[in-house]
Design an enzyme around this catalytic site. Structure first.
Site, PDB file in Angstrom:
ATOM      1  N   CYS A   1       0.849  -1.203   0.000  1.00 19.98           N
ATOM      2  CA  CYS A   1       0.000   0.000   0.000  1.00 19.98           C
ATOM      3  C   CYS A   1       0.882   1.250   0.000  1.00 19.98           C
ATOM      4  CB  CYS A   1      -0.924   0.016   1.215  1.00 19.98           C
ATOM      5  SG  CYS A   1      -2.347  -1.098   1.081  1.00 19.98           S
TER       6      CYS A   1
ATOM      7  N   HIS B   1      -0.235  -9.869  -5.010  1.00 18.73           N
ATOM      8  CA  HIS B   1       0.723  -9.449  -6.032  1.00 18.73           C
ATOM      9  C   HIS B   1       0.964 -10.607  -6.985  1.00 18.73           C
ATOM     10  CE1 HIS B   1       2.755 -10.899  -2.396  1.00 18.73           C
ATOM     11  NE2 HIS B   1       3.665 -11.440  -3.190  1.00 18.73           N
TER      12      HIS B   1
HETATM   13  P1  AMP Z   1       5.632 -13.282  -1.577  1.00 20.08           P
HETATM   14  O1  AMP Z   1       6.570 -14.217  -0.862  1.00 20.08           O
HETATM   15  O2  AMP Z   1       4.900 -13.914  -2.723  1.00 20.08           O
HETATM   16  O3  AMP Z   1       4.705 -12.560  -0.617  1.00 20.08           O
HETATM   17  O4  AMP Z   1       6.552 -12.212  -2.265  1.00 20.08           O
HETATM   18  C1  AMP Z   1       6.870 -10.976  -1.719  1.00 20.08           C
HETATM   19  C2  AMP Z   1       7.917 -10.369  -2.612  1.00 20.08           C
HETATM   20  O5  AMP Z   1       7.985  -8.989  -2.341  1.00 20.08           O
HETATM   21  C3  AMP Z   1       9.324 -10.929  -2.404  1.00 20.08           C
HETATM   22  O6  AMP Z   1       9.788 -11.454  -3.642  1.00 20.08           O
HETATM   23  C4  AMP Z   1      10.128  -9.721  -1.940  1.00 20.08           C
HETATM   24  O7  AMP Z   1      11.433  -9.715  -2.454  1.00 20.08           O
HETATM   25  C5  AMP Z   1       9.313  -8.568  -2.483  1.00 20.08           C
HETATM   26  N1  AMP Z   1       9.409  -7.318  -1.761  1.00 20.08           N
HETATM   27  C6  AMP Z   1       9.234  -7.118  -0.439  1.00 20.08           C
HETATM   28  N2  AMP Z   1       9.360  -5.814  -0.138  1.00 20.08           N
HETATM   29  C7  AMP Z   1       9.609  -5.165  -1.306  1.00 20.08           C
HETATM   30  C8  AMP Z   1       9.821  -3.811  -1.659  1.00 20.08           C
HETATM   31  N3  AMP Z   1       9.817  -2.830  -0.742  1.00 20.08           N
HETATM   32  N4  AMP Z   1      10.047  -3.521  -2.956  1.00 20.08           N
HETATM   33  C9  AMP Z   1      10.064  -4.501  -3.897  1.00 20.08           C
HETATM   34  N5  AMP Z   1       9.854  -5.796  -3.625  1.00 20.08           N
HETATM   35  C10 AMP Z   1       9.636  -6.137  -2.343  1.00 20.08           C
END
Ligand code: AMP
Length: 115
Positions: A10, A101
């Site tokens: 968000c 996502h």
């Molecule tokens: P999931 O395990 O499917 O919830 O994936 C979450 C993803 O978000 C992971 O691949 C993280 O590397 C990525 N992530 C977390 N924080 C950030 C951020 N601030 N900017 C970009 N990617 C992020």
């Protein structure tokens, strides 16, 4: 607390924390994953907070907007040879961020089955 206000995605959608945005519309934002697992690793999110793909399914227009953004990203990132779209969902699904996502992953050969 208003739902979603403490959510990192968000905050990205609101421009409150930085991200490398590659595509955005009124409804969705696409940005590069901080820890890419492939040469192309982009996350597509709806601006509106939904916990996971099951909750997103209750809002078909937004679900379509997410998938249309996946298509735009696939084209702009040159993923003509193919790519993978993943919605990690829940604990066993490996979901760490509770704002739905789509991972758009490509630029190398994908393996099946995933780990
Ligand atoms: P999931 O395990 O499917 O919830 O994936 C979450 C993803 O978000 C992971 O691949 C993280 O590397 C990525 N992530 C977390 N924080 C950030 C951020 N601030 N900017 C970009 N990617 C992020």
């Amino acid at each position: 607390m208003i739902e979603g206000m403490a959510c990192v995605f968000c905050a990205i959608a609101a421009g409150e924390i930085p991200a490398t945005v590659v595509h955005e519309t009124d409804d969705v934002v696409a940005f590069r994953d901080l820890k890419p697992v492939a040469p192309v690793h982009v996350l597509v999110i709806p601006r509106q907070h939904y916990r996971d793909v099951r909750d997103l399914a209750a809002d078909p227009a937004t679900m379509v907007a997410v998938l249309q953004a996946v298509d735009v990203v696939a084209a702009s990132e040159g993923l003509d040879e193919g790519f993978r779209v993943v919605f990690n969902t829940g604990g066993q699904g490996g979901q760490e961020v509770d704002h739905v996502h789509a991972h758009v992953i490509g630029g190398r050969q994908m393996q099946w089955p995933p780990g």
